[in-house]
Design a protein around this motif. Structure first.
Motif, PDB file in Angstrom:
ATOM      1  N   LYS A   5       0.847  -1.186   0.000  1.00 17.56           N
ATOM      2  CA  LYS A   5       0.000   0.000   0.000  1.00 17.56           C
ATOM      3  C   LYS A   5       0.888   1.243   0.000  1.00 17.56           C
ATOM      4  O   LYS A   5       1.921   1.297   0.648  1.00 17.56           O
ATOM      5  N   THR A   6       0.431   2.246  -0.732  1.00 17.91           N
ATOM      6  CA  THR A   6       1.206   3.475  -0.905  1.00 17.91           C
ATOM      7  C   THR A   6       0.594   4.611  -0.101  1.00 17.91           C
ATOM      8  O   THR A   6      -0.615   4.853  -0.155  1.00 17.91           O
ATOM      9  N   VAL A   7       1.458   5.307   0.633  1.00 21.33           N
ATOM     10  CA  VAL A   7       1.036   6.389   1.523  1.00 21.33           C
ATOM     11  C   VAL A   7       1.765   7.672   1.157  1.00 21.33           C
ATOM     12  O   VAL A   7       2.989   7.674   1.005  1.00 21.33           O
ATOM     13  N   LEU A   8       1.017   8.755   1.061  1.00 21.62           N
ATOM     14  CA  LEU A   8       1.604  10.085   0.915  1.00 21.62           C
ATOM     15  C   LEU A   8       1.443  10.830   2.227  1.00 21.62           C
ATOM     16  O   LEU A   8       0.326  10.959   2.735  1.00 21.62           O
ATOM     17  N   VAL A  31       6.167   4.789   1.012  1.00 21.11           N
ATOM     18  CA  VAL A  31       5.929   6.101   1.609  1.00 21.11           C
ATOM     19  C   VAL A  31       6.521   7.205   0.738  1.00 21.11           C
ATOM     20  O   VAL A  31       7.703   7.151   0.363  1.00 21.11           O
ATOM     21  N   ILE A  32       5.692   8.194   0.415  1.00 19.61           N
ATOM     22  CA  ILE A  32       6.182   9.399  -0.258  1.00 19.61           C
ATOM     23  C   ILE A  32       6.329  10.482   0.796  1.00 19.61           C
ATOM     24  O   ILE A  32       5.364  10.846   1.473  1.00 19.61           O
ATOM     25  N   ILE A  33       7.541  10.964   0.957  1.00 18.31           N
ATOM     26  CA  ILE A  33       7.867  12.009   1.930  1.00 18.31           C
ATOM     27  C   ILE A  33       7.732  13.365   1.244  1.00 18.31           C
ATOM     28  O   ILE A  33       8.532  13.732   0.388  1.00 18.31           O
ATOM     29  N   ASN A  34       6.692  14.102   1.584  1.00 20.53           N
ATOM     30  CA  ASN A  34       6.532  15.446   1.032  1.00 20.53           C
ATOM     31  C   ASN A  34       7.160  16.481   1.958  1.00 20.53           C
ATOM     32  O   ASN A  34       7.078  16.382   3.182  1.00 20.53           O
ATOM     33  N   ILE A  87      -2.113  11.204   4.140  1.00 20.54           N
ATOM     34  CA  ILE A  87      -2.023  11.806   5.476  1.00 20.54           C
ATOM     35  C   ILE A  87      -1.827  13.306   5.284  1.00 20.54           C
ATOM     36  O   ILE A  87      -0.735  13.764   4.922  1.00 20.54           O
ATOM     37  N   ASN A  88      -2.885  14.073   5.510  1.00 24.44           N
ATOM     38  CA  ASN A  88      -2.802  15.535   5.397  1.00 24.44           C
ATOM     39  C   ASN A  88      -2.254  16.102   6.704  1.00 24.44           C
ATOM     40  O   ASN A  88      -3.003  16.364   7.646  1.00 24.44           O
TER      41      ASN A  88
END
Length: 246
Positions: A5-8, A31-34, A87-88
């Protein structure tokens, strides 16, 4: 194509966002680290996780800018083929007397803490609705629940996040998309840097558990909500705050 599963995670370079990205990566998520301004901290987290063989990417975007959000979501889809969880978390704070708040202060607070949730959520839902699945966790604050003196614009923005969460949970429920909100209590992050020791002691004394929270406390709550153990939870406001608000 990756099956994880992909999480931003927005605003993942520091504090709650960093702890969340770190925990989810260790739990086996893509995980995409913004980040926006804190490049050094974001790269440090990325390199640490990458060197452990974990599935992470990093992306710079100002989430209050619609075009940058769209490009970021396109990047997520290109890299992992999907985006399952948003995840906002990105946000700012400011202490100021209400009568001294300028138009710029107000707009900056609303854009960063509320409009960013609108942009990111709207863009992600374009992918989630067609798949009939997805989870969105919005990070608000106890001040969005009860208000904070000298933080009226912050409280207003965070209250908006709560209202948006509840409305969207109803709208997106038929599409099997769960949307929940976490309202942290007083957490030991950079947002407390302006507080002196006496002020921090007062906050501890007003918390029934007699301690301040850690970013990991919030990350653990996120981990539960994104798991399949929380598949019947939506539209809820969950507040890890040590009893500060009951």
């Amino acid at each position: 194509m990756a099956s994880l599963k992909t999480v931003l995670v927005t605003g993942a370079s520091k504090g709650i966002g960093q702890a969340t990205a770190d925990l989810l990566a260790h739990e086996g998520y893509n995980v995409i680290i913004n980040f926006n301004k804190s490049e050094k901290e974001a790269l440090s987290l990325y390199n640490k996780l990458k060197n452990k063989g974990l599935s992470v990417r990093i992306y710079k975007a100002n989430v209050s800018k619609k075009n940058e959000v769209k490009d970021m979501i396109d990047f997520c889809i290109k890299e992992f083929g999907t985006i399952d969880i948003l995840i906002n978390n990105a946000g700012i704070s400011q202490e100021k007397l209400f009568v001294d708040i300028t138009d710029e202060d107000w707009d900056n607070m609303i854009n960063t803490n509320l409009k960013s949730v609108f942009y990111c959520t709207q863009e992600v839902l374009k992918h989630m609705i067609s798949k009939k699945r997805g989870k969105i966790i919005n990070i608000s604050s106890i001040w969005g629940m009860i208000g904070a003196s000298c933080e009226a614009h912050y409280s207003a923005a965070k209250a908006g996040v709560i209202g948006l969460t509840k409305a969207l949970a109803k709208e997106m429920g038929p599409s099997n998309i769960q949307i929940n909100c976490i309202t942290p209590g007083v957490i030991q992050t950079g947002m407390l840097d302006s507080y002196n020791q006496n002020e921090l002691n007062v906050l501890r004394e007003n918390t029934p558990l007699m301690k301040l929270g850690s970013p990991k406390d919030i990350a653990n709550c996120v981990l539960f909500l994104v798991s399949n153990r929380a598949d019947f939870i939506t539209g809820q406001v969950i507040s890890p705050n040590g009893g500060f608000v009951v």
